[in-house]
Design an enzyme around this catalytic site. Structure first.
Site, PDB file in Angstrom:
ATOM      1  N   CYS A 121       0.845  -1.543   0.101  1.00  0.00           N
ATOM      2  CA  CYS A 121      -0.088   0.281   0.074  1.00  0.00           C
ATOM      3  C   CYS A 121       1.106   1.717   0.040  1.00  0.00           C
ATOM      4  O   CYS A 121      -0.204   2.438  -0.368  1.00  0.00           O
ATOM      5  CB  CYS A 121      -0.809   0.346   1.077  1.00  0.00           C
ATOM      6  SG  CYS A 121      -2.218  -1.047   1.263  1.00  0.00           S
ATOM      7  N   HIS A 176      -3.353   7.632   2.737  1.00  0.00           N
ATOM      8  CA  HIS A 176      -3.583   5.964   2.221  1.00  0.00           C
ATOM      9  C   HIS A 176      -4.616   5.955   2.297  1.00  0.00           C
ATOM     10  O   HIS A 176      -5.258   5.982   4.082  1.00  0.00           O
ATOM     11  CB  HIS A 176      -2.710   5.032   1.809  1.00  0.00           C
ATOM     12  CG  HIS A 176      -3.160   3.989   2.087  1.00  0.00           C
ATOM     13  ND1 HIS A 176      -4.149   3.330   1.153  1.00  0.00           N
ATOM     14  CD2 HIS A 176      -3.000   2.521   2.942  1.00  0.00           C
ATOM     15  CE1 HIS A 176      -4.276   1.655   1.174  1.00  0.00           C
ATOM     16  NE2 HIS A 176      -3.360   1.411   2.572  1.00  0.00           N
ATOM     17  N   ASN A 234     -10.763   0.430   1.261  1.00  0.00           N
ATOM     18  CA  ASN A 234      -8.607   0.069   0.477  1.00  0.00           C
ATOM     19  C   ASN A 234      -8.305  -0.080  -1.140  1.00  0.00           C
ATOM     20  O   ASN A 234      -8.310  -1.637  -0.848  1.00  0.00           O
ATOM     21  CB  ASN A 234      -8.413  -0.257   1.568  1.00  0.00           C
ATOM     22  CG  ASN A 234      -7.004  -0.892   2.268  1.00  0.00           C
ATOM     23  OD1 ASN A 234      -6.523  -0.667   0.951  1.00  0.00           O
ATOM     24  ND2 ASN A 234      -6.605  -0.773   2.963  1.00  0.00           N
TER      25      ASN A 234
HETATM   26  O1  UT7 Z   1      -3.507  -0.622   3.500  1.00  0.00           O
HETATM   27  C1  UT7 Z   1      -2.869  -1.444   4.525  1.00  0.00           C
HETATM   28  C2  UT7 Z   1      -2.284  -2.086   5.483  1.00  0.00           C
HETATM   29  N1  UT7 Z   1      -3.877  -2.259   6.276  1.00  0.00           N
HETATM   30  C3  UT7 Z   1      -3.686  -1.581   7.852  1.00  0.00           C
HETATM   31  O2  UT7 Z   1      -3.767  -0.610   7.674  1.00  0.00           O
HETATM   32  C4  UT7 Z   1      -5.582  -1.755   7.816  1.00  0.00           C
HETATM   33  C5  UT7 Z   1      -5.063  -1.589   9.468  1.00  0.00           C
HETATM   34  N2  UT7 Z   1      -5.756  -2.836  10.125  1.00  0.00           N
HETATM   35  C6  UT7 Z   1      -7.642  -2.718  10.296  1.00  0.00           C
HETATM   36  O3  UT7 Z   1      -8.039  -1.626   9.905  1.00  0.00           O
HETATM   37  C7  UT7 Z   1      -8.074  -2.607  10.868  1.00  0.00           C
HETATM   38  O4  UT7 Z   1      -7.243  -3.696  12.618  1.00  0.00           O
HETATM   39  C8  UT7 Z   1      -9.738  -3.814  11.313  1.00  0.00           C
HETATM   40  C9  UT7 Z   1     -11.041  -3.107  10.449  1.00  0.00           C
HETATM   41  C10 UT7 Z   1      -9.262  -5.132  10.043  1.00  0.00           C
HETATM   42  C11 UT7 Z   1     -10.024  -4.604  12.434  1.00  0.00           C
HETATM   43  O5  UT7 Z   1     -11.153  -4.173  12.957  1.00  0.00           O
HETATM   44  P1  UT7 Z   1     -10.252  -4.184  14.473  1.00  0.00           P
HETATM   45  O6  UT7 Z   1     -10.993  -2.715  15.290  1.00  0.00           O
HETATM   46  O7  UT7 Z   1      -8.837  -4.317  14.514  1.00  0.00           O
HETATM   47  O8  UT7 Z   1     -10.980  -5.119  14.740  1.00  0.00           O
HETATM   48  P2  UT7 Z   1     -10.467  -6.309  15.448  1.00  0.00           P
HETATM   49  O9  UT7 Z   1      -9.441  -7.109  14.891  1.00  0.00           O
HETATM   50  O10 UT7 Z   1      -9.037  -5.587  16.412  1.00  0.00           O
HETATM   51  O11 UT7 Z   1     -11.649  -7.429  16.317  1.00  0.00           O
HETATM   52  C12 UT7 Z   1     -12.524  -7.233  16.620  1.00  0.00           C
HETATM   53  C13 UT7 Z   1     -13.679  -8.022  16.367  1.00  0.00           C
HETATM   54  C14 UT7 Z   1     -13.486  -9.301  16.293  1.00  0.00           C
HETATM   55  O12 UT7 Z   1     -14.253 -10.528  17.808  1.00  0.00           O
HETATM   56  P3  UT7 Z   1     -13.991 -10.555  19.259  1.00  0.00           P
HETATM   57  O13 UT7 Z   1     -12.442 -11.660  19.031  1.00  0.00           O
HETATM   58  O14 UT7 Z   1     -14.191  -9.573  20.022  1.00  0.00           O
HETATM   59  O15 UT7 Z   1     -15.563 -11.233  19.103  1.00  0.00           O
HETATM   60  C15 UT7 Z   1     -13.102  -9.874  15.538  1.00  0.00           C
HETATM   61  O16 UT7 Z   1     -13.316 -11.135  14.972  1.00  0.00           O
HETATM   62  O17 UT7 Z   1     -14.776  -8.437  15.247  1.00  0.00           O
HETATM   63  C16 UT7 Z   1     -14.274  -8.761  14.926  1.00  0.00           C
HETATM   64  N3  UT7 Z   1     -14.333  -8.906  13.084  1.00  0.00           N
HETATM   65  C17 UT7 Z   1     -16.116  -8.469  12.410  1.00  0.00           C
HETATM   66  N4  UT7 Z   1     -17.092  -8.447  13.082  1.00  0.00           N
HETATM   67  C18 UT7 Z   1     -17.816  -8.388  12.376  1.00  0.00           C
HETATM   68  C19 UT7 Z   1     -13.363  -9.141  12.403  1.00  0.00           C
HETATM   69  N5  UT7 Z   1     -13.574  -8.068  10.893  1.00  0.00           N
HETATM   70  C20 UT7 Z   1     -15.275  -8.237  11.138  1.00  0.00           C
HETATM   71  C21 UT7 Z   1     -16.415  -8.028  10.577  1.00  0.00           C
HETATM   72  N6  UT7 Z   1     -17.565  -7.656  10.579  1.00  0.00           N
HETATM   73  N7  UT7 Z   1     -15.982  -7.634   9.072  1.00  0.00           N
END
Ligand code: UT7
Length: 340
Positions: free
Chosen positions: A119, A261, A291
């Site tokens: 990215c 980005h 993204n």
């Molecule tokens: O492009 C270059 C690099 N990329 C980035 O910079 C992206 C970086 N990361 C992110 O954008 C975020 O970390 C994500 C959008 C991928 C995830 O968001 P988050 O707020 O960090 O969520 P998390 O990974 O901490 O997960 C929180 C909860 C989890 O459930 P539990 O373990 O708390 O029960 C996940 O399983 O959200 C759950 N989860 C979802 N729930 C509903 C993860 N994806 C989803 C989803 N829908 N699509």
């Protein structure tokens, strides 16, 4: 943090911009029909409402050619001496996709190659293009960021399938002076390979092929450790941004438009808050396009120029972060474009 010192007064200048997304729109509700997720989760955790996805049979080069045509037209169709394509989703593992894109644009014979910095690829490409111009390899360079990211994503992985999408953006760059409209400031770049595993496609490379060519099911897909990536993204985009602003001789208060980005709306807010860029100065199209990897910044610039979010003379801060880890930042004064 390495800072490249530019020769005084000389600069690479943006002479044209263009963007393109495939017509097929996928809404959050469309994703909810096949994934355990919700429109509310996607909007509040990522800021995304819709994204564009390629049709079967399309590839990154198709996106790149469309964006490039628009950038060339916006620059008044100048003679191009090199084509640089930043992508994580080349049409084939070998050869590079840029020569094919160049040929389809009628640029047979010019140097053309791909850049692999996920990215952050557009900013790595910006520094590379500036080098090609500074060393006389080309007078004008076509720099494209294009990704068909949905071809790498596991459609069943809700943590990536809701974020990544397809698109392309391109700029035409030429030699110029540091003080003129369109001038790009010093490009700050960095990497940290100790965290290479945070964002990866495990299969398909030499390590897996030299073992016996077989891999675990799922290893052919893109994987991301979201939470750790989030933290690193905020840290490095903020740090690189400060360095780029300082290297340009600007102050953070001088920034008229922040064009980062489009990784995640929460990441963008955290970085802009950290840099104290007021909300009205933050460009964003993530709600519409998601993204789009290396396409993200030039697509954002093209769409903002079109809808009036960017006007001549605006002082812009660009920053990006991606797998590698790799990151970058640069300043840019928005130009007057011939065909705008
Ligand atoms: O492009 C270059 C690099 N990329 C980035 O910079 C992206 C970086 N990361 C992110 O954008 C975020 O970390 C994500 C959008 C991928 C995830 O968001 P988050 O707020 O960090 O969520 P998390 O990974 O901490 O997960 C929180 C909860 C989890 O459930 P539990 O373990 O708390 O029960 C996940 O399983 O959200 C759950 N989860 C979802 N729930 C509903 C993860 N994806 C989803 C989803 N829908 N699509």
């Amino acid at each position: 943090m390495p800072v490249r010192h530019q020769e005084k007064d000389r600069a690479v200048v943006v002479a044209g911009v263009g963007g393109w997304v495939p017509p097929n729109v996928v809404t959050n509700d469309d994703l909810c029909a096949r994934l355990d997720t919700s429109d509310e989760w996607i909007r509040t955790r990522t800021g995304i409402s819709t994204r564009h996805v390629i049709s079967p049979g399309m590839a990154t080069s198709d996106l790149a050619v469309e964006a490039a045509r628009r950038a060339l037209a916006s620059a008044g169709d100048p003679e191009i001496g090199a084509v640089v394509l930043a992508t994580t989703t080349p049409d084939r593992l070998c050869p590079a996709t840029a020569p094919d894109v160049a040929a389809r644009l009628g640029l047979v014979g010019v140097p053309a190659f791909d850049i692999s910095a996920v990215c952050a690829g557009f900013l790595y490409g910006l520094a590379t293009a500036a080098g090609l111009i500074a060393h006389g390899t080309a007078r004008q360079v076509l720099l494209i960021g294009a990704d068909a990211f949905t071809t790498l994503i596991d459609a069943k992985d809700r943590s990536t399938a809701v974020i990544f999408a397809d698109g392309a953006g391109a700029v035409v760059l030429r030699a110029g002076q540091a003080g003129e409209l369109g001038a790009v400031g010093p490009v700050v770049l960095g990497s940290d390979g100790r965290f290479a595993d945070l964002i990866e496609v495990p299969a398909g490379g030499s390590r897996q092929r030299s073992r016996n060519g077989s891999y675990e099911p799922g290893d052919e897909f893109f994987r991301m450790a979201g939470r750790d990536t989030f933290r690193q993204a905020v840290k490095w985009m903020s740090t690189a941004s400060r360095h780029a602003v300082e290297a340009a001789g600007w102050r953070l208060e001088d920034i008229d438009r922040f064009a980062a980005h489009q990784a995640n709306a929460r990441i963008l807010k955290a970085v802009a808050d950290e840099l104290a860029v007021p909300a009205g100065r933050r460009l964003s199209n993530i709600s519409r396009v998601g993204n789009t990897g290396a396409a993200s910044i030039p697509l954002l610039l093209a769409q903002a120029a079109e809808d009036g979010g960017l006007v001549e003379g605006h002082r812009i801060l660009l920053t990006a972060f991606g797998g590698g880890l790799s990151w970058g930042a640069a300043t840019l004064t928005w130009p007057r474009l011939p065909a705008a």
